[in-house]
Design an enzyme around this catalytic site. Sequence first.
Site, PDB file in Angstrom:
ATOM      1  N   ASP A 144       0.873  -1.167   0.000  1.00  0.00           N
ATOM      2  CA  ASP A 144       0.000   0.000   0.000  1.00  0.00           C
ATOM      3  C   ASP A 144       0.915   1.223   0.000  1.00  0.00           C
ATOM      4  O   ASP A 144       1.693   1.408   0.925  1.00  0.00           O
ATOM      5  CB  ASP A 144      -0.862  -0.044   1.270  1.00  0.00           C
ATOM      6  CG  ASP A 144      -2.189   0.647   1.106  1.00  0.00           C
ATOM      7  OD1 ASP A 144      -2.193   1.749   0.545  1.00  0.00           O
ATOM      8  OD2 ASP A 144      -3.208   0.091   1.545  1.00  0.00           O
ATOM      9  N   ASP A 165      -2.890   4.804  -2.344  1.00  0.00           N
ATOM     10  CA  ASP A 165      -3.894   5.431  -1.494  1.00  0.00           C
ATOM     11  C   ASP A 165      -4.335   6.786  -2.059  1.00  0.00           C
ATOM     12  O   ASP A 165      -3.499   7.591  -2.475  1.00  0.00           O
ATOM     13  CB  ASP A 165      -3.270   5.620  -0.095  1.00  0.00           C
ATOM     14  CG  ASP A 165      -4.285   5.999   0.962  1.00  0.00           C
ATOM     15  OD1 ASP A 165      -5.170   5.182   1.243  1.00  0.00           O
ATOM     16  OD2 ASP A 165      -4.177   7.116   1.504  1.00  0.00           O
ATOM     17  N   GLU A 195       5.512  -8.258 -15.060  1.00  0.00           N
ATOM     18  CA  GLU A 195       4.999  -6.907 -14.897  1.00  0.00           C
ATOM     19  C   GLU A 195       4.649  -6.536 -13.465  1.00  0.00           C
ATOM     20  O   GLU A 195       4.083  -7.325 -12.731  1.00  0.00           O
ATOM     21  CB  GLU A 195       3.739  -6.765 -15.744  1.00  0.00           C
ATOM     22  CG  GLU A 195       4.008  -6.250 -17.119  1.00  0.00           C
ATOM     23  CD  GLU A 195       2.720  -6.061 -17.883  1.00  0.00           C
ATOM     24  OE1 GLU A 195       2.077  -5.023 -17.699  1.00  0.00           O
ATOM     25  OE2 GLU A 195       2.372  -6.962 -18.657  1.00  0.00           O
ATOM     26  N   HIS A 229     -11.331  -2.351   3.709  1.00  0.00           N
ATOM     27  CA  HIS A 229     -11.190  -2.024   5.126  1.00  0.00           C
ATOM     28  C   HIS A 229     -11.871  -0.721   5.526  1.00  0.00           C
ATOM     29  O   HIS A 229     -11.779  -0.312   6.673  1.00  0.00           O
ATOM     30  CB  HIS A 229      -9.695  -1.958   5.468  1.00  0.00           C
ATOM     31  CG  HIS A 229      -9.009  -0.862   4.713  1.00  0.00           C
ATOM     32  ND1 HIS A 229      -8.898  -0.853   3.338  1.00  0.00           N
ATOM     33  CD2 HIS A 229      -8.430   0.289   5.128  1.00  0.00           C
ATOM     34  CE1 HIS A 229      -8.278   0.243   2.954  1.00  0.00           C
ATOM     35  NE2 HIS A 229      -7.987   0.950   4.022  1.00  0.00           N
ATOM     36  N   ASP A 230     -12.507  -0.068   4.577  1.00  0.00           N
ATOM     37  CA  ASP A 230     -13.165   1.210   4.864  1.00  0.00           C
ATOM     38  C   ASP A 230     -14.686   1.136   4.811  1.00  0.00           C
ATOM     39  O   ASP A 230     -15.356   2.093   5.202  1.00  0.00           O
ATOM     40  CB  ASP A 230     -12.724   2.267   3.825  1.00  0.00           C
ATOM     41  CG  ASP A 230     -11.258   2.643   3.947  1.00  0.00           C
ATOM     42  OD1 ASP A 230     -10.731   2.620   5.080  1.00  0.00           O
ATOM     43  OD2 ASP A 230     -10.641   2.954   2.905  1.00  0.00           O
TER      44      ASP A 230
HETATM   45  C1  NOJ Z   1      -7.898   5.626   2.227  1.00  0.00           C
HETATM   46  C2  NOJ Z   1      -7.640   4.436   3.091  1.00  0.00           C
HETATM   47  O1  NOJ Z   1      -8.247   3.306   2.510  1.00  0.00           O
HETATM   48  C3  NOJ Z   1      -8.188   4.754   4.459  1.00  0.00           C
HETATM   49  O2  NOJ Z   1      -8.189   3.628   5.294  1.00  0.00           O
HETATM   50  C4  NOJ Z   1      -7.391   5.891   5.044  1.00  0.00           C
HETATM   51  O3  NOJ Z   1      -7.939   6.272   6.284  1.00  0.00           O
HETATM   52  C5  NOJ Z   1      -7.382   7.088   4.098  1.00  0.00           C
HETATM   53  N1  NOJ Z   1      -7.134   6.725   2.738  1.00  0.00           N
HETATM   54  C6  NOJ Z   1      -6.305   8.058   4.493  1.00  0.00           C
HETATM   55  O4  NOJ Z   1      -5.062   7.536   4.124  1.00  0.00           O
END
Ligand code: NOJ
Length: 532
Positions: free
Chosen positions: A98, A200, A262, A329-330
Amino acid sequence: MTAPWWQSGVIYQIYPRSFQDGNGDGMGDLRGIGQRLDYLAGLGIDAIWISPIYPSPMVDFGYDVADYCDIDPRFGALADFDDLLAQAHARGIKILLDFVPNHTSDRHPWFVESRSSHDNPKRDWYLWRDAAPDGGPPNNWVSDFGGSAWEWDEATGQYYYHAFLKQQPDLNWRSPAVQAAMYDVMRFWFDRGVDGFRIDVLWHLIKAGSFPDNPPNPAYHPALAEMHRVLQLHSTDQAEVHVIAAEMRAIADGYGAAGRGERVLIGEIYLPVDRLMHYYGRERPEMHLPFNFQLIEAVWEARAMAALIATYEAALPPGGWPNWVLGNHDRPRVATRLGQAQARVAAMLLLTLRGAPTLYYGDELGLSDVPIPPEQLHDPRGLREPGLGLGRDPVRTPMPWDGSAHAGFSTAQSWLPLNADWPTRNVARMMPEPASILRLYHQLLALRRDHPALAVGAFALLESDGDVLAYERREGAQRLIIALNLGGQPQRLALPRDTTGCRLLLSTLAAAPLIENDVLLLRPDEGVILAA
Ligand code: NOJ
């Protein structure tokens, strides 16, 4: 010609704090991931994307990076990472890291220097502005986590911009020095052998140069997160971001020919489809896969879903490879959004649509959002704006592996509670159960591997009624029909004329569905894959 791995492959997202604890501190780590590689290889995925593992104060759980070129001791050390990479590669599994380029931690040495004085050489590595004439913030931009996106720095008498927490100051990507430093970070990991990055908030990197106010959002109401008070017209998705995305791609492509093939770039971009498409690149290539999050937000209704898929497919630029995501995860987990019965149908949808699918760890067990007692809440997003259901702890709970203490996740109390049904909803228990969702995932992944029509074939929607979403996938002489009942009532699908004698490859339910006079009778919540 065989398709590149990132087209035919399946990506599996690991939230490292919650996958497997290897050192008994109740928190997942790299050694733990290594212990579960055989599980992942057996599942049949091609790549893992690991959420941030860099040194971090963990105010936003690793998305506040204090050093881009090391591993946080909670997760291990660089040697553990190298070891994991070697073990994964030995099993044919790629590793994506990430990359968090938009902001650093406020403890990153770059920011510590930047805030030390106006004339520090790193002052312009971040976004510093004078106060408005009334002493308030320079403009009306709202942080994605609520409140003004500007923080006053008493010592130097200026505000700095943070799209997320005040502990996550935004870098100034217009600075050539910042660009060079961050491109070096990419090279550092590519040189170590990583197979790519999930990037991100890519669409945030560049902000309008004059920092004008964002327009108010006419659709805002108080049940929404505060960030929706304004439309992020000037704070995100500026034309110049595409130059940077293309540079990142050129760096990745520079590694492509050498070694094992790749390297892939996946952009995290929440934008409407037309704007999302620009991130494939127009003049120059940009992201291999700009994340397509539409299934997470979709209305679970056949006609709407068919329209969504058709619109997305039609919008893809020439050569642009599609991708689909069911959870991360969000966002709330798919089993919570749709229920257990439709979570199975959703799995079939994700793994039979055209394009690279990303699975979120635990979804293969039908894991639901876990209610977290107030005293155990961690996520700053939920804590800052309580009562709106924004907290992300419920979707980040430990992976339940078996029926032993702490579900085999750890030898200690886990950092977040386990799902209440872990004694039955765990890997060891579900693996031998023919009807478990885990076995369904195994079967779907095996079918994808064995059928080029699913992995890389052409896609066409079929005529259907009611709650049925139906489409076909073709590659050479191989033709598969997928019919999904998105509802709880029996449904009928008239099969295309030339498909008499279809053979059932898989149903999400036990026993075979009925086909009578070229009509497929779908049971409630059933999805099927037929070979024509
Ligand atoms: C997106 C990420 O998926 C999230 O978990 C994070 O809090 C925000 N970007 C800030 O980096």
